[in-house]
Write an enzyme that holds these catalytic residues in place. Structure first.
Site, PDB file in Angstrom:
ATOM      1  CG  ASN A  88     -37.892  17.126  48.478  1.00  0.00           C
ATOM      2  OD1 ASN A  88     -38.699  17.970  48.087  1.00  0.00           O
ATOM      3  ND2 ASN A  88     -36.598  17.200  48.189  1.00  0.00           N
ATOM      4  CE1 TYR A 153     -41.997  17.037  38.727  1.00  0.00           C
ATOM      5  CE2 TYR A 153     -43.253  18.915  37.923  1.00  0.00           C
ATOM      6  CZ  TYR A 153     -42.495  18.313  38.917  1.00  0.00           C
ATOM      7  OH  TYR A 153     -42.251  18.973  40.087  1.00  0.00           O
ATOM      8  CE  LYS A 157     -43.456  15.996  41.783  1.00  0.00           C
ATOM      9  NZ  LYS A 157     -42.726  15.614  42.992  1.00  0.00           N
TER      10      LYS A 157
HETATM   11  P1  NAD Z   1     -33.583  19.821  42.693  1.00  0.00           P
HETATM   12  O1  NAD Z   1     -33.305  19.295  41.315  1.00  0.00           O
HETATM   13  O2  NAD Z   1     -32.904  21.055  43.157  1.00  0.00           O
HETATM   14  O3  NAD Z   1     -33.318  18.664  43.775  1.00  0.00           O
HETATM   15  C1  NAD Z   1     -33.753  17.361  43.540  1.00  0.00           C
HETATM   16  C2  NAD Z   1     -33.309  16.449  44.653  1.00  0.00           C
HETATM   17  O4  NAD Z   1     -33.697  15.124  44.283  1.00  0.00           O
HETATM   18  C3  NAD Z   1     -31.813  16.435  44.868  1.00  0.00           C
HETATM   19  O5  NAD Z   1     -31.521  16.444  46.245  1.00  0.00           O
HETATM   20  C4  NAD Z   1     -31.352  15.115  44.263  1.00  0.00           C
HETATM   21  O6  NAD Z   1     -30.302  14.491  44.980  1.00  0.00           O
HETATM   22  C5  NAD Z   1     -32.595  14.258  44.379  1.00  0.00           C
HETATM   23  N1  NAD Z   1     -32.592  13.288  43.284  1.00  0.00           N
HETATM   24  C6  NAD Z   1     -32.631  13.536  41.951  1.00  0.00           C
HETATM   25  N2  NAD Z   1     -32.552  12.381  41.259  1.00  0.00           N
HETATM   26  C7  NAD Z   1     -32.442  11.391  42.185  1.00  0.00           C
HETATM   27  C8  NAD Z   1     -32.347   9.970  42.127  1.00  0.00           C
HETATM   28  N3  NAD Z   1     -32.327   9.327  40.964  1.00  0.00           N
HETATM   29  N4  NAD Z   1     -32.267   9.268  43.292  1.00  0.00           N
HETATM   30  C9  NAD Z   1     -32.312   9.895  44.477  1.00  0.00           C
HETATM   31  N5  NAD Z   1     -32.415  11.236  44.612  1.00  0.00           N
HETATM   32  C10 NAD Z   1     -32.486  11.956  43.479  1.00  0.00           C
HETATM   33  O7  NAD Z   1     -35.147  19.953  42.734  1.00  0.00           O
HETATM   34  P2  NAD Z   1     -36.157  20.764  43.687  1.00  0.00           P
HETATM   35  O8  NAD Z   1     -36.707  21.861  42.891  1.00  0.00           O
HETATM   36  O9  NAD Z   1     -35.563  21.025  45.023  1.00  0.00           O
HETATM   37  O10 NAD Z   1     -37.298  19.648  43.782  1.00  0.00           O
HETATM   38  C11 NAD Z   1     -37.570  18.923  44.951  1.00  0.00           C
HETATM   39  C12 NAD Z   1     -38.988  18.398  44.848  1.00  0.00           C
HETATM   40  O11 NAD Z   1     -39.876  19.505  44.680  1.00  0.00           O
HETATM   41  C13 NAD Z   1     -39.241  17.473  43.657  1.00  0.00           C
HETATM   42  O12 NAD Z   1     -40.084  16.412  44.043  1.00  0.00           O
HETATM   43  C14 NAD Z   1     -39.957  18.379  42.671  1.00  0.00           C
HETATM   44  O13 NAD Z   1     -40.785  17.666  41.785  1.00  0.00           O
HETATM   45  C15 NAD Z   1     -40.750  19.261  43.605  1.00  0.00           C
HETATM   46  N6  NAD Z   1     -41.189  20.543  43.037  1.00  0.00           N
HETATM   47  C16 NAD Z   1     -40.288  21.481  42.645  1.00  0.00           C
HETATM   48  C17 NAD Z   1     -40.761  22.684  42.117  1.00  0.00           C
HETATM   49  C18 NAD Z   1     -39.836  23.761  41.665  1.00  0.00           C
HETATM   50  O14 NAD Z   1     -40.334  24.720  41.019  1.00  0.00           O
HETATM   51  N7  NAD Z   1     -38.550  23.717  41.955  1.00  0.00           N
HETATM   52  C19 NAD Z   1     -42.138  22.914  42.005  1.00  0.00           C
HETATM   53  C20 NAD Z   1     -43.010  21.925  42.417  1.00  0.00           C
HETATM   54  C21 NAD Z   1     -42.532  20.742  42.950  1.00  0.00           C
END
Ligand code: NAD
Length: 245
Positions: A88, A153, A157
C-alpha cells in the site's frame, strides 16, 4: 473474516494503510505494519494499542531487497506463516513534466512500483510453500484515466495494474491470488498535501457526491483478502464513487 491469518501492510502508519490495519485487526488477523520511519511506526502502534489492537511494526527501506528478505524471514519465524501481503505504501506527484526532475520521477517509481516487486518477491516463496496466499496492491483511479500533471504517479499506478494482472496469472497455479484496489480521491494526508484548486473541482464531479473515506477503501481490501473472494484474482477493483477524472 480473517481469523488465523497473518497480514503485512506497507504504508500502514496512516491514511488508507492504517485503516486497512485497523479493519484487519477488527476481523481477527495478526497484522504487521511497515512504515518509513521509527517514530511514525511507534506512533501508529501506540495509537492502535489504545484502541485495543496489538500489532508489530518495522521500517525497512523498501528499495533494499536484502533488508526486506531478512525481515520477512523473521516474521515467518515468529508467526509460522504469512497469508496476506498488502502493498500500500505510495507517494503522489502533481508537477508538470518540465518541472519534474528525473530523480523525482525515479523516486516515485522506486516506492510505488519497485517496492511492490521487492515485497512480493520476498513473500512469494513462503506463500508457495503454503500453497495459499493473497497479495493486494493499492492502485488508483488514475491508473485507468491518467491525470493532467504529475505523470510519474499515474505511470506508476498503470505499472501496479500490470504487476497485479501478470502476477495473478503467474501465481494462480500456487493458489496465490493477486488483486488491486483502485481508490478514488480519499480523505488522507496525501490529498491534504495537494492544492485545493486541483482537488475541489474533482470532488464536484464524483457521482456519489463525496470524497472517499479510508474505511470505504479498507473494506474493499478486507473483502479481497478474505475467503469470500476465493475465486477472484487479477482484478483492479475501483472504489471511487464512480469518479471518472
Ligand atoms: P498517506 O500519505 O496518508 O500514507 C502513505 C503511507 O506510505 C504512509 O504510511 C507512509 O509511511 C508510507 N510511505 C511513504 N513514503 C514511504 C517510503 N519512502 N517508504 C516506506 N513507506 C512510505 O497516503 P494514502 O492516501 O493513505 O495513500 C496510500 C496508498 O493509496 C498509496 O499507494 C496511494 O497512491 C494510494 N491512493 C491514495 C488516494 C488518495 O486519494 N488518498 C487515491 C488513490 C490511491
Amino acid at each position: 473474516m480473517l481469523k488465523g491469518k497473518v497480514a503485512i501492510v506497507t504504508g500502514g502508519t496512516r491514511g488508507i494503510g492504517l485503516e486497512i490495519v485497523r479493519t484487519f485487526k477488527e476481523n481477527n488477523a495478526e497484522v504487521i505494519l511497515f512504515g518509513s520511519k521509527k517514530e511514525s511506526v511507534e506512533k501508529a502502534i501506540n495509537m492502535l494499542k489504545e484502541e485495543g489492537h496489538i500489532v508489530k511494526g518495522y521500517y525497512p527501506n523498501l528499495s533494499n531487497y536484502e533488508e526486506i528478505e531478512k525481515i520477512i524471514k523473521e516474521i515467518n519465524n515468529i508467526y509460522g506463516h504469512i497469508d496476506i501481503l498488502v502493498n500500500n505504501a505510495g507517494i503522489s506527484a502533481n508537477k508538470k513534466i518540465e518541472e519534474t526532475s528525473s530523480q523525482e520521477f525515479e523516486s516515485i517509481m522506486n516506492l510505488n512500483v519497485n517496492a511492490i516487486f521487492n515485497m512480493t518477491k520476498a513473500v512469494v516463496p513462503y506463500m508457495k510453500k503454503q500453497k495459499d496466499g493473497v497479495i493486494l496492491n493499492t492502485s488508483s483511479m488514475v491508473s485507468i484515466y491518467g491525470q493532467p500533471s504529475g505523470v510519474g504517479y499515474p505511470a506508476s499506478k498503470f505499472a501496479v495494474n500490470g504487476l497485479t494482472k501478470s502476477l495473478a496469472r503467474e501465481l494462480a497455479p500456487n493458489n496465490i491470488r493477486v488483486n488491486a484496489v483502485a481508490p478514488g480521491i480519499t480523505n488522507t494526508d496525501m490529498v491534504a498535501s495537494l492544492p485545493k484548486e486541483m482537488i475541489e473541482p474533482l470532488i464536484k464531479t464524483i457521482p456519489l457526491g463525496r470524497i472517499g473515506e479510508p474505511k470505504d477503501i479498507a473494506n474493499a481490501f478486507l473483502f479481497l483478502a478474505s475467503n469470500m473472494a476465493s475465486y477472484i484474482t487479477g482484478v483492479v477493483l475501483s472504489v471511487d464513487g464512480a469518479a471518472r477524472s
